[in-house]
Design a protein around this motif. Structure first.
Motif, short mmCIF file in Angstrom:
data_model
loop_
_atom_site.label_atom_id
_atom_site.label_comp_id
_atom_site.label_asym_id
_atom_site.label_seq_id
_atom_site.Cartn_x
_atom_site.Cartn_y
_atom_site.Cartn_z
N GLY A 18 1.06 1.35 -5.33
CA GLY A 18 1.55 1.69 -4.01
C GLY A 18 0.54 1.51 -2.90
O GLY A 18 0.91 1.54 -1.71
N SER A 19 -0.73 1.30 -3.25
CA SER A 19 -1.78 1.21 -2.23
C SER A 19 -1.57 0.10 -1.20
O SER A 19 -1.90 0.28 -0.03
CB SER A 19 -3.15 1.07 -2.89
OG SER A 19 -3.21 -0.11 -3.67
N PRO A 20 -1.01 -1.07 -1.57
CA PRO A 20 -0.81 -2.12 -0.56
C PRO A 20 0.28 -1.79 0.46
O PRO A 20 0.49 -2.56 1.40
CB PRO A 20 -0.39 -3.35 -1.40
CG PRO A 20 -0.86 -3.05 -2.77
CD PRO A 20 -0.71 -1.58 -2.92
N LEU A 21 1.02 -0.69 0.28
CA LEU A 21 2.06 -0.36 1.24
C LEU A 21 1.49 -0.11 2.63
O LEU A 21 2.19 -0.26 3.64
CB LEU A 21 2.86 0.86 0.76
CG LEU A 21 3.71 0.64 -0.49
CD1 LEU A 21 4.43 1.92 -0.87
CD2 LEU A 21 4.73 -0.48 -0.26
N SER A 22 0.22 0.29 2.70
CA SER A 22 -0.41 0.46 4.01
C SER A 22 -0.52 -0.88 4.72
O SER A 22 -0.42 -0.96 5.95
CB SER A 22 -1.80 1.08 3.86
OG SER A 22 -2.63 0.26 3.07
N ILE A 23 -0.71 -1.96 3.93
CA ILE A 23 -0.76 -3.30 4.50
C ILE A 23 0.63 -3.71 4.97
O ILE A 23 0.78 -4.33 6.03
CB ILE A 23 -1.30 -4.31 3.47
CG1 ILE A 23 -2.66 -3.87 2.95
CG2 ILE A 23 -1.40 -5.71 4.08
CD1 ILE A 23 -3.20 -4.72 1.82
N VAL A 24 1.66 -3.35 4.22
CA VAL A 24 3.04 -3.66 4.61
C VAL A 24 3.36 -3.01 5.95
O VAL A 24 4.02 -3.60 6.81
CB VAL A 24 4.04 -3.19 3.53
CG1 VAL A 24 5.48 -3.32 4.02
CG2 VAL A 24 3.85 -3.99 2.25
N ARG A 25 2.88 -1.79 6.13
CA ARG A 25 3.09 -1.09 7.40
C ARG A 25 2.46 -1.88 8.55
O ARG A 25 3.02 -1.97 9.65
CB ARG A 25 2.50 0.32 7.32
CG ARG A 25 2.81 1.19 8.53
CD ARG A 25 2.52 2.65 8.25
NE ARG A 25 1.12 2.89 7.88
CZ ARG A 25 0.72 3.29 6.69
NH1 ARG A 25 1.60 3.47 5.72
NH2 ARG A 25 -0.56 3.50 6.44
N LYS A 26 1.30 -2.46 8.29
CA LYS A 26 0.63 -3.26 9.32
C LYS A 26 1.41 -4.54 9.59
O LYS A 26 1.43 -5.03 10.74
CB LYS A 26 -0.80 -3.58 8.87
CG LYS A 26 -1.59 -4.37 9.89
CD LYS A 26 -3.07 -4.37 9.56
CE LYS A 26 -3.68 -3.00 9.76
NZ LYS A 26 -5.16 -3.02 9.64
N VAL A 27 2.03 -5.12 8.55
CA VAL A 27 2.83 -6.32 8.73
C VAL A 27 3.99 -6.04 9.69
O VAL A 27 4.29 -6.82 10.60
CB VAL A 27 3.38 -6.84 7.38
CG1 VAL A 27 4.40 -7.95 7.60
CG2 VAL A 27 2.23 -7.33 6.51
#
Length: 248
Positions: A149-158
């Protein structure tokens, strides 16, 4: 499918899972080459790698015969992952601040103590493979979900920037494939609910990231050419999965 055929299929799927998980573990290498060349950790943080160390440690413990027999492939890939993460952290510690070096040492010590406590509880409070696998497996699933789930912060930035530059496609694809392969592995020969749960959720999270990537790519969202994703941690976690971690 006969028992022998299931065992062979499980080995083949496990080897494929090991290869994909290795790709995930090695993916932060360019980041650390950059740190080594610049002699600075810039905006990068050690936390994803510290989390991955914990994840690998628990999956290694899960795979030993006294906890969950017939899990050699789980041990091998997480051992490789653990070695790589410790190398990354060593490079990070060389070029980071004194404060961050202290944090790394403190967290690693805390992880060692926590693992020791879990090992003692597992071996002395649970007296069969089923109970030991359940106790350690639940912990592994929790860490595996956190890693995936850690890359979800990157998805938020996308969503915020409307740029897929912040979401590495191949890393997302590898994360999805890693989850899917280890999820399949869990159903062969002897069903493993812990490998299935962690990697099933991980595969879904990877699929979600791919859908986000496809949506903004097809939409023709502009690239954020003037903003480099230097703070993006190229660490999907998991390994193994498993990786987890492969989260195997």
């Amino acid at each position: 499918m006969t028992h022998h055929e299931e065992a062979l299929a499980r080995t083949i799927i496990g080897v494929i899972g090991n290869i994909i998980s290795f790709c995930l573990f090695i993916s932060p290498a360019p980041t650390f080459v950059r740190i080594w060349k610049n002699k600075s950790t810039e905006e990068f943080h050690p936390y994803p790698y510290l989390a991955c160390v914990m994840n690998c440690l628990f999956w290694i413990f899960y795979g030993i015969p006294v906890v969950h027999p017939d899990s050699t492939l789980v041990i091998t890939i997480n051992s490789v992952g653990l070695a790589l993460e410790l190398i990354y952290l060593s490079i990070f510690a060389i070029y980071t601040s004194k404060r961050n070096r202290g944090i790394i040492a403190f967290v690693l010590f805390g992880e060692a103590v926590f693992l020791t406590v879990i090992i003692i509880i597992t071996l002395f409070c649970f007296h069969n493979h089923t109970m030991r696998s359940m106790f350690v497996g639940i912990i592994c699933v929790v860490f595996g979900i956190i890693m995936y789930g850690s890359p979800l912060s990157i998805v938020r930035k996308v969503f915020k920037t409307k740029s897929v530059e912040f979401l590495p496609f191949w890393l997302c694809l590898a994360g999805f494939l890693n989850g899917a392969v280890w999820f399949t592995y869990a159903f062969l020969k002897t069903f493993d609910p812990y490998i299935a749960t962690g990697n099933g959720i991980g595969g879904l999270l990877g699929l979600f990231q791919l859908c986000v990537y496809a949506y903004f790519s097809l939409k023709g969202a502009p690239k954020a050419d003037d903003t480099k994703p230097s703070e993006v941690q190229l660490q999907n976690t998991a390994t193994n999965r498993n990786t987890s971690s492969p989260q195997a």
